[in-house]
Motif scaffolding. Structure first.
Motif, PDB file in Angstrom:
ATOM      1  N   ALA A  79     -19.753  17.526  29.970  1.00  0.00           N
ATOM      2  CA  ALA A  79     -20.346  18.267  31.085  1.00  0.00           C
ATOM      3  C   ALA A  79     -21.273  17.375  31.908  1.00  0.00           C
ATOM      4  N   LEU A  80     -21.818  16.322  31.287  1.00  0.00           N
ATOM      5  CA  LEU A  80     -22.738  15.414  31.984  1.00  0.00           C
ATOM      6  C   LEU A  80     -22.039  14.235  32.648  1.00  0.00           C
ATOM      7  N   VAL A  81     -20.802  13.956  32.262  1.00  0.00           N
ATOM      8  CA  VAL A  81     -20.111  12.769  32.767  1.00  0.00           C
ATOM      9  C   VAL A  81     -20.050  12.717  34.295  1.00  0.00           C
ATOM     10  N   PRO A  82     -19.701  13.806  35.003  1.00  0.00           N
ATOM     11  CA  PRO A  82     -19.673  13.711  36.474  1.00  0.00           C
ATOM     12  C   PRO A  82     -21.032  13.332  37.080  1.00  0.00           C
ATOM     13  N   THR A 103     -21.863   9.833  39.097  1.00  0.00           N
ATOM     14  CA  THR A 103     -22.510   9.907  40.414  1.00  0.00           C
ATOM     15  C   THR A 103     -23.764   9.043  40.435  1.00  0.00           C
ATOM     16  N   ALA A 104     -24.582   9.143  39.386  1.00  0.00           N
ATOM     17  CA  ALA A 104     -25.824   8.363  39.324  1.00  0.00           C
ATOM     18  C   ALA A 104     -25.535   6.871  39.257  1.00  0.00           C
ATOM     19  N   GLU A 109     -31.803   5.722  30.861  1.00  0.00           N
ATOM     20  CA  GLU A 109     -32.284   6.955  30.235  1.00  0.00           C
ATOM     21  C   GLU A 109     -31.927   8.111  31.142  1.00  0.00           C
ATOM     22  N   CYS A 110     -31.757   9.275  30.543  1.00  0.00           N
ATOM     23  CA  CYS A 110     -31.450  10.477  31.320  1.00  0.00           C
ATOM     24  C   CYS A 110     -32.316  11.620  30.816  1.00  0.00           C
ATOM     25  N   GLU A 111     -32.849  12.390  31.768  1.00  0.00           N
ATOM     26  CA  GLU A 111     -33.631  13.573  31.430  1.00  0.00           C
ATOM     27  C   GLU A 111     -33.084  14.768  32.187  1.00  0.00           C
ATOM     28  N   VAL A 133     -32.485   7.816  39.856  1.00  0.00           N
ATOM     29  CA  VAL A 133     -31.541   8.599  40.645  1.00  0.00           C
ATOM     30  C   VAL A 133     -31.643  10.041  40.176  1.00  0.00           C
ATOM     31  N   GLU A 134     -31.967  10.941  41.085  1.00  0.00           N
ATOM     32  CA  GLU A 134     -32.005  12.367  40.780  1.00  0.00           C
ATOM     33  C   GLU A 134     -30.720  12.999  41.295  1.00  0.00           C
ATOM     34  N   VAL A 135     -30.036  13.742  40.418  1.00  0.00           N
ATOM     35  CA  VAL A 135     -28.768  14.376  40.762  1.00  0.00           C
ATOM     36  C   VAL A 135     -28.901  15.877  40.530  1.00  0.00           C
ATOM     37  N   ASP A 136     -28.523  16.670  41.537  1.00  0.00           N
ATOM     38  CA  ASP A 136     -28.567  18.124  41.441  1.00  0.00           C
ATOM     39  C   ASP A 136     -27.665  18.584  40.296  1.00  0.00           C
TER      40      ASP A 136
END
Length: 105
Positions: A22-25, A29-30, A51-53, A89-92
Motif C-alpha cells: 500500500a506504501l509502494v506508490p 513518488t517520493a 526514513e518514512c513517517e 518529501v511530503e506525499v499526500d
C-alpha cells in the motif's frame, strides 16, 4: 554460512527491507521527486539513508514524510557536519501528490 546464488538449492537470504504494498506508490513518488530535486542540487539521493513517517496535518489529512539524508547521526543535539545533506518529501496519503520538497537547512 552464506548461500551461493549459483546453487539452485540455496534458500533466499533474509529480507533486508519489507515495504507494505500500500506504501509502494507513495515511496516511488517520493523517490522520483527526490531524485529530480537532488539532480537540480547536484546531489545523488540514491546514496542517502531513508526514513518514512506517517503523519497527519492539522486538518486530519494523512501524509507521508520521506526523509533522505546523507549521514547517520548518533546525536541530533550535536548538529550536522559540513558534509551533511538532506531532502524531505511530503506525499499526500490519499492522492499520492507531492505536497512539499524541502531541506532542513
Amino acid at each position: 554460512m552464506k548461500n551461493n546464488p549459483a546453487d539452485n538449492n540455496a534458500h533466499p537470504s533474509p529480507c533486508v527491507l519489507h515495504v507494505d504494498r500500500a506504501l509502494v506508490p507513495f515511496l516511488i513518488t517520493a523517490i522520483d521527486a527526490a531524485k529530480k530535486r537532488g539532480a537540480e542540487l547536484g546531489v545523488d539521493v540514491s546514496k542517502c539513508y531513508l526514513e518514512c513517517e506517517e503523519l497527519y496535518s492539522k486538518e486530519g489529512n494523512l501524509y507521508y514524510l520521506f526523509w533522505f539524508y546523507s549521514n547517520e547521526l548518533e546525536d541530533w543535539m550535536e548538529g550536522f557536519g559540513d558534509d551533511f545533506f538532506d531532502l524531505a518529501v511530503e506525499v499526500d496519503g490519499t492522492t499520492g501528490e507531492v505536497l512539499r520538497i524541502y531541506r532542513s537547512r
